[in-house]
Design a protein around this motif. Structure first.
Motif, PDB file in Angstrom:
ATOM      1  N   SER A   1     -26.819 -18.442 -11.021  1.00  0.00           N
ATOM      2  CA  SER A   1     -25.905 -19.116 -11.955  1.00  0.00           C
ATOM      3  C   SER A   1     -25.344 -18.150 -12.983  1.00  0.00           C
ATOM      4  O   SER A   1     -24.286 -18.381 -13.556  1.00  0.00           O
ATOM      5  CB  SER A   1     -26.632 -20.257 -12.666  1.00  0.00           C
ATOM      6  N   LYS A   2     -26.085 -17.051 -13.202  1.00  0.00           N
ATOM      7  CA  LYS A   2     -25.641 -16.098 -14.216  1.00  0.00           C
ATOM      8  C   LYS A   2     -25.094 -14.818 -13.592  1.00  0.00           C
ATOM      9  O   LYS A   2     -24.744 -13.872 -14.299  1.00  0.00           O
ATOM     10  CB  LYS A   2     -26.804 -15.784 -15.167  1.00  0.00           C
ATOM     11  N   GLY A   3     -25.068 -14.776 -12.271  1.00  0.00           N
ATOM     12  CA  GLY A   3     -24.495 -13.621 -11.583  1.00  0.00           C
ATOM     13  C   GLY A   3     -25.231 -12.321 -11.874  1.00  0.00           C
ATOM     14  O   GLY A   3     -24.612 -11.250 -11.929  1.00  0.00           O
ATOM     15  N   LEU A   4     -26.546 -12.400 -12.023  1.00  0.00           N
ATOM     16  CA  LEU A   4     -27.304 -11.207 -12.409  1.00  0.00           C
ATOM     17  C   LEU A   4     -27.507 -10.244 -11.231  1.00  0.00           C
ATOM     18  O   LEU A   4     -27.667 -10.671 -10.096  1.00  0.00           O
ATOM     19  CB  LEU A   4     -28.668 -11.620 -12.967  1.00  0.00           C
ATOM     20  N   LEU A   5     -27.530  -8.951 -11.540  1.00  0.00           N
ATOM     21  CA  LEU A   5     -27.688  -7.942 -10.487  1.00  0.00           C
ATOM     22  C   LEU A   5     -29.046  -7.239 -10.548  1.00  0.00           C
ATOM     23  O   LEU A   5     -29.365  -6.424  -9.686  1.00  0.00           O
ATOM     24  CB  LEU A   5     -26.588  -6.882 -10.614  1.00  0.00           C
ATOM     25  N   HIS A   6     -29.834  -7.537 -11.578  1.00  0.00           N
ATOM     26  CA  HIS A   6     -31.103  -6.814 -11.736  1.00  0.00           C
ATOM     27  C   HIS A   6     -32.282  -7.754 -11.897  1.00  0.00           C
ATOM     28  O   HIS A   6     -33.082  -7.630 -12.812  1.00  0.00           O
ATOM     29  CB  HIS A   6     -31.022  -5.857 -12.915  1.00  0.00           C
ATOM     30  N   GLY A   7     -32.367  -8.734 -11.038  1.00  0.00           N
ATOM     31  CA  GLY A   7     -33.536  -9.607 -11.070  1.00  0.00           C
ATOM     32  C   GLY A   7     -33.293 -10.889 -11.832  1.00  0.00           C
ATOM     33  O   GLY A   7     -32.247 -11.067 -12.452  1.00  0.00           O
TER      34      GLY A   7
ATOM     35  N   LYS B   1     -28.520  -0.565 -10.528  1.00  0.00           N
ATOM     36  CA  LYS B   1     -27.205  -0.704  -9.912  1.00  0.00           C
ATOM     37  C   LYS B   1     -26.153  -0.291 -10.942  1.00  0.00           C
ATOM     38  O   LYS B   1     -26.232  -0.695 -12.108  1.00  0.00           O
ATOM     39  CB  LYS B   1     -26.934  -2.163  -9.503  1.00  0.00           C
ATOM     40  N   PRO B   2     -25.177   0.452 -10.512  1.00  0.00           N
ATOM     41  CA  PRO B   2     -24.083   0.774 -11.448  1.00  0.00           C
ATOM     42  C   PRO B   2     -23.312  -0.496 -11.782  1.00  0.00           C
ATOM     43  O   PRO B   2     -23.409  -1.486 -11.069  1.00  0.00           O
ATOM     44  CB  PRO B   2     -23.214   1.751 -10.647  1.00  0.00           C
ATOM     45  N   ALA B   3     -22.574  -0.442 -12.861  1.00  0.00           N
ATOM     46  CA  ALA B   3     -21.759  -1.599 -13.231  1.00  0.00           C
ATOM     47  C   ALA B   3     -20.864  -1.972 -12.054  1.00  0.00           C
ATOM     48  O   ALA B   3     -20.315  -1.095 -11.383  1.00  0.00           O
ATOM     49  CB  ALA B   3     -20.913  -1.271 -14.452  1.00  0.00           C
TER      50      ALA B   3
END
Lengths: 146, 224
Positions: free
Chosen positions: B155-161, B201-203
């Protein structure tokens, strides 16, 4: 509403239960209103929303879908599918400005002739109270012919 | 596929005010699969609209037609003959929003209306239930996440867990939704790739998403 109004009701009846129940009601010489015209279907799961909508669109005052008792469907879940489709059509009719009570689902066992007669009475009274299908300009004329 | 759903009858009736002869056009693509705009749904909708208009005392003629796809001009051209010969004042399109736009571009003297709301790119969870799986961000990186998309399904589009709100493997925003980070962790664990999740992860490059105007894909080998 005309006092002469005789509802025209189409009943889609499953061949395994409600159709047999209608047959039995006849064999038992049970009296019920003659307003219900039966359409035999192999299973109420075969009844498409379009069948119901077009029936109303073409001027029937009411439509009932009569299937087996829940849990007794010959095809396991045809009557559950029909139940959902009847609810779907009721929602559409409500959105379109037509009383959703004109469409109803019944569950009648093959051995329940009196149940079919009661359903026919109930449906006829419901539709009689609602009055003619507002879409049918021929309703009065056809009622007189009945 | 593109998931769509029918607009409320009331809204469609408002669009149809002033029209008495309309062609309702369905699409045999995505919206047929999600039961929003195929042959059957077009039949149901046409019937519902005719009933509603007769109830209003203003009957309407609605003819039905369903194209193989509305997202290709080739199929839109099939409308030329009926539009020329039947004199419809409007076309209502039961397709994703590409359909009515193509019809509008092709026929400049006919009113075009959308019968559906185009919702998202998704898949079937169970019969009659669809969910979003892809946000078409233009730069797919699901190989980093066990093949699952946190951009769309977190739901928050997170890339790091996962965020701190995840509880019992469910999302705090929508409790009926699985926490995708829980699923990603399980997948990566099964794949023996947990270490991969630790990498920073890079931006994300969002330039292929909501920027730079209308997106376009060109396959030189296919162009004529």
């Amino acid at each position: 509403m005309s006092e002469n109004f005789e509802p025209r009701i189409v009943a889609f009846c499953c061949q395994y239960c409600s159709y047999s129940a209608a047959d039995l009601a006849g064999s038992m010489r049970l009296s019920y209103p003659p307003n219900v015209k039966v359409v035999l279907v192999p299973c109420t799961g075969r009844v498409d929303p379009l069948h119901i909508l077009r029936t109303i669109e073409d001027g029937a005052d009411g439509v009932c879908v009569a299937g087996c008792l829940e849990g007794d469907c010959h095809f396991l879940e045809g009557n559950f599918k029909a139940k959902k489709r009847v609810a779907y059509v009721q929602r559409i009719l409500h959105e379109a400005g037509v009383e959703d009570a004109r469409v109803r689902m019944f569950n009648i066992a093959a051995s329940d002739g009196p149940g079919f007669a009661e359903a026919a009475r109930m449906m006829t009274e419901t539709i009689r109270a609602l009055g003619p299908n507002p879409l049918s300009t021929k309703t009065e004329k056809m009622s007189e012919e009945l | 596929m593109i998931i769509a759903e029918r607009k409320p009858i009331k809204e469609l009736l408002e669009m149809l005010v002033g029209h008495d002869h309309v062609l309702l056009v369905g699409c045999k693509g995505c919206v047929t699969v999600c039961n929003a705009g195929g042959v059957r749904e077009v039949g149901v909708l046409a019937s519902a609209l005719r009933i509603a208009r007769r109830r209003q005392g203003r009957p309407i003629g609605i003819d039905e037609m369903t194209l193989d796809r509305q997202c290709e001009p080739e199929f839109i051209s099939w409308l030329e003959e009926p539009l020329r010969e039947k004199g419809y004042t409007a076309v209502m399109s039961a397709a994703c929003s590409v359909g009515p736009q193509y019809i509008a571009e092709r026929f400049d003297r006919v009113a075009v209306m959308p019968a559906l709301n185009t919702k998202f790119i998704g898949g079937t969870l169970e019969h009659g239930v669809w969910a979003e799986f892809c946000r078409a961000c233009g730069n797919c990186g699901i190989h980093n996440f066990g093949g699952l998309c946190p951009i769309t399904r977190c739901s928050k589009g997170l890339l790091h867990g996962p965020c701190a709100g995840s509880s019992g493997s469910k999302c705090e925003v929508r409790p009926e939704v699985d926490c995708i980070w829980h699923l990603i962790y399980q997948r990566m664990k099964n794949l023996g790739q947990i270490e991969k999740l630790k990498a920073l992860k890079p931006a994300k490059d969002w330039s292929g998403y909501w920027s730079g105007g209308v997106r376009r894909v060109v396959r030189e080998d296919l162009t004529l």
